[in-house]
Design a protein around this motif. Structure first.
Motif, mmCIF file in Angstrom:
data_model
loop_
_atom_site.group_PDB
_atom_site.id
_atom_site.type_symbol
_atom_site.label_atom_id
_atom_site.label_comp_id
_atom_site.label_asym_id
_atom_site.label_seq_id
_atom_site.Cartn_x
_atom_site.Cartn_y
_atom_site.Cartn_z
ATOM 1 N N GLY A 124 10.979 9.220 -27.066
ATOM 2 C CA GLY A 124 12.264 9.227 -26.342
ATOM 3 C C GLY A 124 12.134 10.022 -25.439
ATOM 4 O O GLY A 124 11.522 10.889 -25.214
ATOM 5 N N LEU A 125 13.130 10.057 -24.386
ATOM 6 C CA LEU A 125 13.268 10.810 -23.261
ATOM 7 C C LEU A 125 14.724 11.219 -23.024
ATOM 8 O O LEU A 125 15.829 10.592 -23.580
ATOM 9 N N VAL A 126 14.736 12.496 -22.969
ATOM 10 C CA VAL A 126 16.113 13.253 -22.246
ATOM 11 C C VAL A 126 16.125 13.575 -20.803
ATOM 12 O O VAL A 126 15.083 14.352 -20.565
ATOM 13 N N LEU A 127 16.785 12.886 -20.133
ATOM 14 C CA LEU A 127 16.456 13.065 -18.727
ATOM 15 C C LEU A 127 17.968 14.081 -18.316
ATOM 16 O O LEU A 127 18.949 13.785 -18.390
ATOM 17 N N VAL A 128 17.488 15.344 -17.875
ATOM 18 C CA VAL A 128 18.427 16.300 -17.517
ATOM 19 C C VAL A 128 18.740 16.721 -16.063
ATOM 20 O O VAL A 128 17.840 16.695 -15.208
ATOM 21 N N GLY A 129 19.840 16.558 -15.669
ATOM 22 C CA GLY A 129 20.227 16.656 -14.410
ATOM 23 C C GLY A 129 20.264 15.650 -13.339
ATOM 24 O O GLY A 129 19.873 14.352 -13.915
ATOM 25 N N THR A 130 20.648 15.481 -12.051
ATOM 26 C CA THR A 130 20.500 14.482 -11.354
ATOM 27 C C THR A 130 19.136 13.853 -10.983
ATOM 28 O O THR A 130 18.133 14.808 -10.776
#
Length: 338
Positions: A124-130
């Motif tokens: 899975g992925l956690v995309l943090v910030g813009t």
């Protein structure tokens, strides 16, 4: 001798656990996965055998058997910002409890970090910030379970989003400054979806409060905040209070004020956003908005686990209520001499 090898006893296996508990290997696997389909008596027998034998699953073998890497890609857009450290503090324990390891990547050094992690077959992925490239987010979210954290980017793929309610957070600062007596405010704006949201929220809140408001573009870095404030604070109609898009750029505003011989907060009040560890430093004591970074990280982890379990679930958006943390960088404006 049977059951032993050179150097000591053989390492216990799932077969030896099954034999000790008097059950099948597949049932042992179900117990270790926490399956609800196992009866309580069998579960107790397996766990007792695990404890007696000192059995520990082989992570590599487990990954191969499950066809999973037991890793989660965490993509950040600036590892230098302490806000990301706070978010990771909330995220890591959730992943660890589920037997998952985070793999960090920074888009400032690896522009296609999300794509690289997908190719590494993360779970899975956690995309943090813009993100600068929304299409890359779309491709990643279409490939693996994905959660966006601390941003307001719109994603059409099935991805969950968790962040603070930035509109409410900015309104808290503007109302705080208005209550102190400020009538001429300025905003050192940021970039990306979060920067745009905070800028729009500032303009609306100032308009609602009947305040004069100016906006200067910056880039959410200390240097950007310094450059913007150096121009802003030398203007003949200098604002009495400045809200920076984040704590890092607020440090640049404080430095510019100091270089111009302005007292904080008497000559100019300064506020930031994110309530990072920087804001609480004794020499800084910056008024800021606590955007619940650790809680955002924790919820991002929980939402990701749920999406991994059910990739087809409808995407969810959660906005956590922020709170204002007043410190000594804001105060009533100095009265002009009579």
């Amino acid at each position: 001798m049977a059951g032993e090898r050179a150097g000591g006893p053989a390492r216990p296996t799932i077969r030896s656990v099954a034999e000790r508990a008097g059950v099948s290997k597949s049932l042992v696997s179900l117990v270790l996965q926490g399956s609800p389909r196992v009866g309580e008596e069998s579960r107790r027998a397996v766990l007792a055998a695990v404890e007696e034998l000192g059995y520990r699953p082989d992570p590599a073998a487990r990954s191969l058997a499950e066809r999973r890497t037991r890793t989660v890609g965490v993509v950040l857009d600036d590892l230098r910002n302490p806000w990301f450290v706070d978010l990771l503090d909330g995220l890591r324990p959730v992943l660890a409890a589920a037997g998952l390891r985070p793999v960090l990547a920074d888009t400032s050094a690896e522009p296609d970090a999300a794509g690289d992690l997908v190719r590494l077959r993360v779970d899975g992925l956690v995309l943090v910030g813009t993100r600068d490239d929304p299409t890359a987010v779309e491709r990643a979210a279409a490939a693996v379970p994905t959660v966006l954290a601390g941003t307001r980017d719109a994603v059409r793929a099935r991805a969950d989003l968790v962040a603070d309610d930035g509109e409410a957070g900015v309104r808290l600062v503007v109302e705080h400054l208005a209550a102190l007596g400020h009538r001429h405010l300025a905003h050192v704006a940021g970039t990306g979806a979060v920067g745009r949201l905070r800028r729009d929220a500032f303009e609306r809140a100032a308009r609602t409060a009947g305040l004069t408001a100016a906006v200067v573009a910056a880039d959410m870095t200390e240097d950007g905040g310094h450059r913007a404030a150096s121009r802003l604070l030398q203007h003949p109609q200098r604002p009495t209070a400045v809200l920076a898009a984040n704590d890092v750029s607020a440090l640049g505003v404080l430095a510019a004020a100091d270089e111009l011989g302005l007292r904080v907060p008497q000559d100019v009040s300064v506020a930031g956003y994110d309530d990072t560890s920087l804001a609480a430093l004794r020499r800084v004591r910056l008024t800021s908005v606590d955007n619940r970074s650790r809680e955002v990280g924790r919820r991002a982890g929980e939402l990701l686990l749920q999406r991994i379990a059910d990739p087809s679930a409808a995407p969810r958006t959660e906005l956590l209520p922020p709170r204002l943390v007043p410190r000594r960088s804001t105060g009533a404006p100095a009265q002009p001499p009579a």
